[in-house]
Scaffold this motif. Structure first.
Motif, PDB file in Angstrom:
ATOM      1  N   SER A   1       0.932  -2.385   4.820  1.00  0.00           N
ATOM      2  CA  SER A   1       0.424  -1.879   3.547  1.00  0.00           C
ATOM      3  C   SER A   1       1.491  -1.180   2.721  1.00  0.00           C
ATOM      4  N   LEU A   2       1.075  -0.172   1.929  1.00  0.00           N
ATOM      5  CA  LEU A   2       2.004   0.429   0.965  1.00  0.00           C
ATOM      6  C   LEU A   2       3.271   1.031   1.579  1.00  0.00           C
ATOM      7  N   PRO A   3       3.222   1.697   2.734  1.00  0.00           N
ATOM      8  CA  PRO A   3       4.450   2.318   3.231  1.00  0.00           C
ATOM      9  C   PRO A   3       5.635   1.361   3.270  1.00  0.00           C
TER      10      PRO A   3
ATOM     11  N   THR B   1      -4.812   2.996   8.312  1.00  0.00           N
ATOM     12  CA  THR B   1      -4.067   2.424   9.442  1.00  0.00           C
ATOM     13  C   THR B   1      -4.071   3.399  10.614  1.00  0.00           C
TER      14      THR B   1
ATOM     15  N   TYR C   1      -7.562   3.592  12.138  1.00  0.00           N
ATOM     16  CA  TYR C   1      -7.894   2.365  12.883  1.00  0.00           C
ATOM     17  C   TYR C   1      -7.439   2.457  14.331  1.00  0.00           C
TER      18      TYR C   1
ATOM     19  N   ASP D   1      -3.372   6.113   5.793  1.00  0.00           N
ATOM     20  CA  ASP D   1      -4.452   6.841   6.478  1.00  0.00           C
ATOM     21  C   ASP D   1      -5.432   5.898   7.178  1.00  0.00           C
TER      22      ASP D   1
ATOM     23  N   GLY E   1      -2.107  -7.371  10.359  1.00  0.00           N
ATOM     24  CA  GLY E   1      -3.215  -6.477  10.058  1.00  0.00           C
ATOM     25  C   GLY E   1      -2.863  -5.021  10.265  1.00  0.00           C
ATOM     26  N   ILE E   2      -3.854  -4.157   9.994  1.00  0.00           N
ATOM     27  CA  ILE E   2      -3.611  -2.722  10.131  1.00  0.00           C
ATOM     28  C   ILE E   2      -3.978  -2.244  11.530  1.00  0.00           C
TER      29      ILE E   2
ATOM     30  N   GLY F   1      -7.505   2.818   1.281  1.00  0.00           N
ATOM     31  CA  GLY F   1      -6.554   1.699   1.194  1.00  0.00           C
ATOM     32  C   GLY F   1      -6.073   1.526  -0.236  1.00  0.00           C
ATOM     33  N   LYS F   2      -5.088   2.323  -0.616  1.00  0.00           N
ATOM     34  CA  LYS F   2      -4.672   2.346  -2.028  1.00  0.00           C
ATOM     35  C   LYS F   2      -3.886   1.105  -2.424  1.00  0.00           C
ATOM     36  N   ILE F   3      -3.459   0.329  -1.449  1.00  0.00           N
ATOM     37  CA  ILE F   3      -2.715  -0.885  -1.807  1.00  0.00           C
ATOM     38  C   ILE F   3      -3.570  -1.779  -2.698  1.00  0.00           C
ATOM     39  N   PHE F   4      -4.886  -1.712  -2.465  1.00  0.00           N
ATOM     40  CA  PHE F   4      -5.765  -2.595  -3.243  1.00  0.00           C
ATOM     41  C   PHE F   4      -5.867  -2.164  -4.702  1.00  0.00           C
TER      42      PHE F   4
ATOM     43  N   ASN G   1      -3.633   9.126   1.309  1.00  0.00           N
ATOM     44  CA  ASN G   1      -4.017   9.009  -0.105  1.00  0.00           C
ATOM     45  C   ASN G   1      -5.507   8.712  -0.227  1.00  0.00           C
TER      46      ASN G   1
HETATM   47  C1  LIG Z   1      -7.500  -5.369  11.085  1.00  0.00           C
HETATM   48  C2  LIG Z   1      -7.389  -5.386   9.590  1.00  0.00           C
HETATM   49  N1  LIG Z   1      -8.464  -5.095   8.826  1.00  0.00           N
HETATM   50  C3  LIG Z   1      -8.373  -5.089   7.496  1.00  0.00           C
HETATM   51  C4  LIG Z   1      -7.186  -5.411   6.892  1.00  0.00           C
HETATM   52  C5  LIG Z   1      -7.071  -5.464   5.376  1.00  0.00           C
HETATM   53  N2  LIG Z   1      -6.224  -4.387   4.896  1.00  0.00           N
HETATM   54  C6  LIG Z   1      -4.952  -4.609   4.498  1.00  0.00           C
HETATM   55  S1  LIG Z   1      -4.210  -3.241   3.915  1.00  0.00           S
HETATM   56  C7  LIG Z   1      -5.597  -2.326   4.154  1.00  0.00           C
HETATM   57  C8  LIG Z   1      -5.659  -0.890   3.717  1.00  0.00           C
HETATM   58  C9  LIG Z   1      -4.725  -0.008   4.429  1.00  0.00           C
HETATM   59  O1  LIG Z   1      -4.940   1.311   4.013  1.00  0.00           O
HETATM   60  P1  LIG Z   1      -4.004   2.491   4.406  1.00  0.00           P
HETATM   61  O2  LIG Z   1      -3.564   2.369   5.807  1.00  0.00           O
HETATM   62  O3  LIG Z   1      -4.670   3.777   4.049  1.00  0.00           O
HETATM   63  O4  LIG Z   1      -2.691   2.266   3.515  1.00  0.00           O
HETATM   64  P2  LIG Z   1      -2.479   2.297   1.923  1.00  0.00           P
HETATM   65  O5  LIG Z   1      -2.944   1.009   1.388  1.00  0.00           O
HETATM   66  O6  LIG Z   1      -3.240   3.444   1.343  1.00  0.00           O
HETATM   67  O7  LIG Z   1      -1.023   2.477   1.816  1.00  0.00           O
HETATM   68  C10 LIG Z   1      -6.631  -3.102   4.710  1.00  0.00           C
HETATM   69  C11 LIG Z   1      -7.986  -2.591   5.045  1.00  0.00           C
HETATM   70  C12 LIG Z   1      -6.093  -5.722   7.701  1.00  0.00           C
HETATM   71  N3  LIG Z   1      -4.896  -5.997   7.192  1.00  0.00           N
HETATM   72  N4  LIG Z   1      -6.211  -5.702   9.057  1.00  0.00           N
END
Ligand SMILES: Cc1ncc(C[n+]2csc(CCOP(=O)(O)OP(=O)(O)O)c2C)c(N)n1
Length: 375
Positions: A212-214, A265, A268, A263, A239-240, A294-297, A291
């Motif tokens: 994700s974003l990091p 991640t 999870y 957060d 995945g996360i 899932g702010k990447i979205f 944050n």
């Molecule tokens: C097992 C799994 N479920 C769902 C996803 C879809 N997914 C990709 S990024 C993300 C959000 C991650 O959020 P966070 O860890 O808070 O990081 P941020 O986007 O805020 O940096 C999700 C749910 C995934 N990649 N893997």
């Protein structure tokens, strides 16, 4: 129910020698076509994209890139991001999309940056990949040479300077300065707190970047002055799930090791830190960018057109108290909201859960200003 035979664990040795290399070391290398491609048509402009590298590949890649002298994008997992800054295209995803080069040479693992995926729809760009496992990492046509960098590069012979035919580099320092100015204008935004964090990480013993974003923000905004050679990351289809566990396993014997994850991640993988009592925790820091979901979205154009409710389903806002996670597994906890809060951030014998809570309004303003920059 019992097993018929007694279960006797043996002495396991998971070193590289016993696991074996992924590709056969004795593959015959045919570098002639690649060597020719490198010499030809410099006027079209070559850009090198350096993905993840193994430690024994770095030196060859560093000298190769320096000799070739073309603009490049070295991801953090290459371990060369900072060392090759003199050739770096800052904000490369946007710069390359606006003005694509004629040729791309990829070295190492499949790059995680956006422009690599954009290449699917740019068939006119000629691509060569050199990597240990031979995976093209693209569905479109491209050329692949399977081999370790420390075998392929010496086999290419002398490398002549190919230079910056499309003039990406003259604008590079201006772009880097604009990024620095934005980070200074919004010091408590997520990208700026990550910049400060990266200074602390750079004196540590290695870094794991979660999905994700990091990973994206580290490549864009982390400090450039001090090399961070040991960086691993999971991206994309991984995945996360299981990211914290992956870090704990990879760094079990390492002191002063850092992870930077989002957060969701971290949440999870709530049970992952159970293993802390069994591994080296000297100076270990788990940095969670909290944050609130899932702010990447939120950076996706499509999400900006959705109803607030639908957008919420995508980003999954959360308000968990992460100090409870620290208590659960006996970690120290430090919450950071502003640059000044980093002061007491000292590593110790116990793992530190460093919760970074960016200022949401500053982060929004930062990205709005970022989107206004054009190249
Ligand atoms: C097992 C799994 N479920 C769902 C996803 C879809 N997914 C990709 S990024 C993300 C959000 C991650 O959020 P966070 O860890 O808070 O990081 P941020 O986007 O805020 O940096 C999700 C749910 C995934 N990649 N893997």
């Amino acid at each position: 129910m019992e097993f018929e035979e007694a279960f006797e664990p043996g002495v396991e040795d998971f070193t590289r020698e016993t696991l074996g290399e992924f590709s056969a070391a004795k593959d015959r290398l045919d570098v002639a076509a690649l060597a020719r491609w490198l010499r030809e048509e410099h006027y079209k402009g070559i850009v090198v994209m350096v993905g993840g590298l193994e430690p024994d590949e770095r030196e060859d890649v560093f000298h190769f890139c320096s000799d070739l002298g073309v603009p490049l994008v070295a991801e953090a997992t290459s371990g060369l991001r900072e060392a090759l800054e003199g050739l770096a295209i800052h904000d490369a995803d946007r710069v390359l999309k606006a003005r694509p080069p004629g040729k791309i040479l990829r070295l190492g693992e499949v790059p995680s940056g956006r422009f690599w995926r954009d290449l699917e729809d740019l068939p006119e760009i000629s691509i060569w990949s050199v990597c240990r496992n031979g995976l093209p990492g693209l569905a479109r046509e491209s050329n692949v040479l399977r081999g370790r960098m420390d075998r392929v590069i010496p086999a290419l012979g002398e490398i002549a300077l190919a230079d910056d035919a499309l003039d990406y580099l003259p604008g590079a320092s201006g772009r880097a300065t604009r990024i620095d100015e934005l980070l200074e204008s919004y010091p408590d935004s997520e990208p700026a707190l990550l910049r400060t964090l990266s200074h602390y990480v750079s004196i540590g013993g290695g870094l794991f970047l979660g999905n994700s974003l990091p990973i994206r923000e580290w490549n864009l905004f982390a400090q450039w002055a001090r090399p961070v050679p040991s960086v691993r990351a999971n991206r994309g289809a991984n995945g996360i799930d299981g990211q914290v566990s992956t870090w704990l396993g990879w760094s079990a014997d390492v002191s002063e090791t850092w992870a930077v994850v989002g957060d969701l991640t971290a949440l999870y993988d709530l049970a992952a830190p159970f293993v802390l009592e069994q591994i080296n925790c000297q100076g270990r820091v788990l940095a969670v960018i909290n944050n609130g979901g899932g702010k990447i979205f939120e950076r996706l154009p499509r999400l900006q057109t959705m109803s607030p409710r639908a957008a919420e389903w995508m980003s999954n806002p959360q308000t968990a108290d992460l100090s409870g996670l620290a208590t659960l597994w006996g970690m120290r906890h430090l919450r950071i909201r502003t640059v000044d809060d980093f002061d007491p951030c000292e590593s110790g014998e116990k793992t530190l859960l460093l919760e970074i809570v960016p200022d949401a309004a500053q982060t929004t303003s930062f990205w709005a200003a970022w989107d206004r920059i054009s190249h």
